[in-house]
Design a protein around this motif. Sequence first.
Motif, PDB file in Angstrom:
ATOM      1  N   MET A   1       0.846  -1.195   0.000  1.00  0.00           N
ATOM      2  CA  MET A   1       0.000   0.000   0.000  1.00  0.00           C
ATOM      3  C   MET A   1       0.883   1.248   0.000  1.00  0.00           C
ATOM      4  O   MET A   1       1.859   1.318   0.746  1.00  0.00           O
ATOM      5  N   ASP A   2       0.563   2.215  -0.841  1.00  0.00           N
ATOM      6  CA  ASP A   2       1.373   3.432  -0.927  1.00  0.00           C
ATOM      7  C   ASP A   2       0.965   4.408   0.166  1.00  0.00           C
ATOM      8  O   ASP A   2       0.347   5.455  -0.101  1.00  0.00           O
ATOM      9  N   ARG A   3       1.294   4.050   1.389  1.00  0.00           N
ATOM     10  CA  ARG A   3       1.021   4.902   2.539  1.00  0.00           C
ATOM     11  C   ARG A   3       2.222   4.855   3.467  1.00  0.00           C
ATOM     12  O   ARG A   3       3.041   3.935   3.406  1.00  0.00           O
ATOM     13  N   CYS A   4       2.304   5.833   4.344  1.00  0.00           N
ATOM     14  CA  CYS A   4       3.397   5.838   5.315  1.00  0.00           C
ATOM     15  C   CYS A   4       2.842   5.707   6.726  1.00  0.00           C
ATOM     16  O   CYS A   4       1.695   6.089   7.012  1.00  0.00           O
ATOM     17  N   VAL A   5       3.663   5.157   7.594  1.00  0.00           N
ATOM     18  CA  VAL A   5       3.324   4.975   9.005  1.00  0.00           C
ATOM     19  C   VAL A   5       4.475   5.541   9.828  1.00  0.00           C
ATOM     20  O   VAL A   5       5.648   5.382   9.454  1.00  0.00           O
ATOM     21  N   VAL A   6       4.149   6.196  10.938  1.00  0.00           N
ATOM     22  CA  VAL A   6       5.157   6.760  11.834  1.00  0.00           C
ATOM     23  C   VAL A   6       5.091   6.020  13.163  1.00  0.00           C
ATOM     24  O   VAL A   6       4.017   5.920  13.774  1.00  0.00           O
ATOM     25  N   LEU A   7       6.225   5.486  13.593  1.00  0.00           N
ATOM     26  CA  LEU A   7       6.335   4.833  14.899  1.00  0.00           C
ATOM     27  C   LEU A   7       7.222   5.706  15.784  1.00  0.00           C
ATOM     28  O   LEU A   7       8.394   5.925  15.466  1.00  0.00           O
ATOM     29  N   VAL A   8       6.667   6.176  16.886  1.00  0.00           N
ATOM     30  CA  VAL A   8       7.366   7.124  17.754  1.00  0.00           C
ATOM     31  C   VAL A   8       7.674   6.472  19.094  1.00  0.00           C
ATOM     32  O   VAL A   8       6.763   6.016  19.795  1.00  0.00           O
ATOM     33  N   ASP A   9       8.932   6.429  19.456  1.00  0.00           N
ATOM     34  CA  ASP A   9       9.348   6.063  20.807  1.00  0.00           C
ATOM     35  C   ASP A   9       9.330   7.356  21.631  1.00  0.00           C
ATOM     36  O   ASP A   9      10.256   8.161  21.570  1.00  0.00           O
ATOM     37  N   ALA A  10       8.249   7.564  22.398  1.00  0.00           N
ATOM     38  CA  ALA A  10       8.076   8.828  23.118  1.00  0.00           C
ATOM     39  C   ALA A  10       9.178   9.055  24.140  1.00  0.00           C
ATOM     40  O   ALA A  10       9.585  10.198  24.379  1.00  0.00           O
ATOM     41  N   GLY A  11       9.670   7.976  24.738  1.00  0.00           N
ATOM     42  CA  GLY A  11      10.750   8.120  25.700  1.00  0.00           C
ATOM     43  C   GLY A  11      11.999   8.710  25.060  1.00  0.00           C
ATOM     44  O   GLY A  11      12.661   9.583  25.636  1.00  0.00           O
ATOM     45  N   TYR A  12      12.310   8.238  23.843  1.00  0.00           N
ATOM     46  CA  TYR A  12      13.474   8.779  23.128  1.00  0.00           C
ATOM     47  C   TYR A  12      13.204  10.204  22.663  1.00  0.00           C
ATOM     48  O   TYR A  12      14.026  11.115  22.872  1.00  0.00           O
ATOM     49  N   LEU A  13      12.079  10.441  22.003  1.00  0.00           N
ATOM     50  CA  LEU A  13      11.792  11.743  21.425  1.00  0.00           C
ATOM     51  C   LEU A  13      11.771  12.844  22.482  1.00  0.00           C
ATOM     52  O   LEU A  13      12.446  13.876  22.345  1.00  0.00           O
ATOM     53  N   LEU A  14      11.018  12.624  23.565  1.00  0.00           N
ATOM     54  CA  LEU A  14      10.884  13.676  24.575  1.00  0.00           C
ATOM     55  C   LEU A  14      12.110  13.758  25.470  1.00  0.00           C
ATOM     56  O   LEU A  14      12.477  14.837  25.933  1.00  0.00           O
ATOM     57  N   GLY A  15      12.752  12.613  25.722  1.00  0.00           N
ATOM     58  CA  GLY A  15      13.980  12.645  26.523  1.00  0.00           C
ATOM     59  C   GLY A  15      15.105  13.379  25.798  1.00  0.00           C
ATOM     60  O   GLY A  15      15.824  14.180  26.391  1.00  0.00           O
ATOM     61  N   ALA A  16      15.253  13.102  24.499  1.00  0.00           N
ATOM     62  CA  ALA A  16      16.281  13.788  23.730  1.00  0.00           C
ATOM     63  C   ALA A  16      15.960  15.274  23.580  1.00  0.00           C
ATOM     64  O   ALA A  16      16.858  16.121  23.593  1.00  0.00           O
ATOM     65  N   ALA A  17      14.672  15.595  23.440  1.00  0.00           N
ATOM     66  CA  ALA A  17      14.278  17.001  23.360  1.00  0.00           C
ATOM     67  C   ALA A  17      14.586  17.724  24.666  1.00  0.00           C
ATOM     68  O   ALA A  17      15.039  18.881  24.658  1.00  0.00           O
ATOM     69  N   ALA A  18      14.359  17.058  25.791  1.00  0.00           N
ATOM     70  CA  ALA A  18      14.680  17.660  27.091  1.00  0.00           C
ATOM     71  C   ALA A  18      16.180  17.886  27.230  1.00  0.00           C
ATOM     72  O   ALA A  18      16.624  18.915  27.755  1.00  0.00           O
ATOM     73  N   SER A  19      16.980  16.920  26.770  1.00  0.00           N
ATOM     74  CA  SER A  19      18.436  17.089  26.820  1.00  0.00           C
ATOM     75  C   SER A  19      18.880  18.272  25.966  1.00  0.00           C
ATOM     76  O   SER A  19      19.764  19.044  26.351  1.00  0.00           O
TER      77      SER A  19
END
Length: 425
Positions: A1-19
């Motif tokens: 199927m010509d669609r995209c999916v996003v998988l987010v590890d919230a611990g990584y995303l928000l932890g790295a943003a906090a750093s």
Amino acid sequence: MDRCVVLVDAGYLLGAAASLLAGEPARSRITVDHSALIHGLRDLAEADTERPLLRIYWFDGAPDRVPQPEHRRLRVMPRVTVRLGALTRSDGRWAQKGVDAAMHAELTELARNRACSDVVLVTGDGDLLPGLMSAKEHGVAVHLWAVQAADGDYNQSEDLVAEADERRVLDRVWITRAVRARELTGVCAPAPVPRPEIAAILSAPLPESALADSAERAAESAACNGAPPAPADDAPDTTPAPAAPAKGVPTPKDLAGLRAPGQQPAAHPVNATLRWSSDKGWIDRSGQGALGEPPESASLPTLAQLTSAEQRWADREEDITTVGGDPFEVGQVFARRWMERLPETGHVQKLSGLYPRIPHRIDGELLRYAARFGLLAHKDDQIDEHDRYAIRAGFWREIDVRTATEHAPAGEQSGPEGIRGGRTP
């Protein structure tokens, strides 16, 4: 199927943003606009992959896998699915359990079922390497996104970086569209918002009986330590007056002893019990029902009794979408709903006469409602003492503002602080 999916590890995303923004990976150091963050991820994913979005999967940890306020808001957003792992405490630190396994399972299942042509992974954990390789073998293009590292280096597994088909770094400019560093005072606590209602409760004078008990305990302690006894009443007192003892938060017993001007101290009957916020003073359980409530408070309906099934559904929607986790606001929302649904205005007068105590049934319901917003602080399922004061102060603030607006003449409505007539405990 010509669609995209996003998988987010919230611990990584928000932890790295906090750093990046606050200098340490603690998520308590940042505030997140989740709606803006989700829209940013969607727009960028569709632009990068040139495919329409199928879904964003948000993977995060929560104590006992119970959704927190941010999870409840996220899971009702369009095209967002929340998957929760456990959040456990070990050696004084919180750690996620089961998040990586859930991401791996979702990634391989999407690729095996050919549900999408492109997958965007927002993670840095090398444990996802087998799932990434499996997705590639099923013909899925894997886009690996990183958060700009605070030290300029990688904050992702090198093996993960090497296997990805495409890479992108979410830089500081992009992150700050939805994430802000929280202003702090001291080391790690946000500056408390001043609440005059809480200050009024905490500054309430202790009853004379409590002060007398304190004096007796001080005299006994002095006697045990060999101090000379206090002079007799007829002896001249040449010693300087002692400083007033430091008073902490008044206890339910202290509050029960408070009396209005011109009234005698409340006496308690034998075998009576005192329950926080149940009613004024001591409660004699004999002849007062299972909860030991006098008729004037027992007749007050609870919010659950006043709420229909349709209203309950609407309340949950409002809690998820518009009510934050501030304890004071939670108390206000509860009081507003209770007052709006009362069949008789006389109930409000009955409640006002019980100030500062909320009838036990309503108070318990209020605290259970507040617990939905993550105010238990993950410790013994108890709400923090200051938060309890804030919740109840918000409740009384809303009662005061609404009764003043509805019943007082125009010149007697509540002032900017919302306290009628200088009401204090």
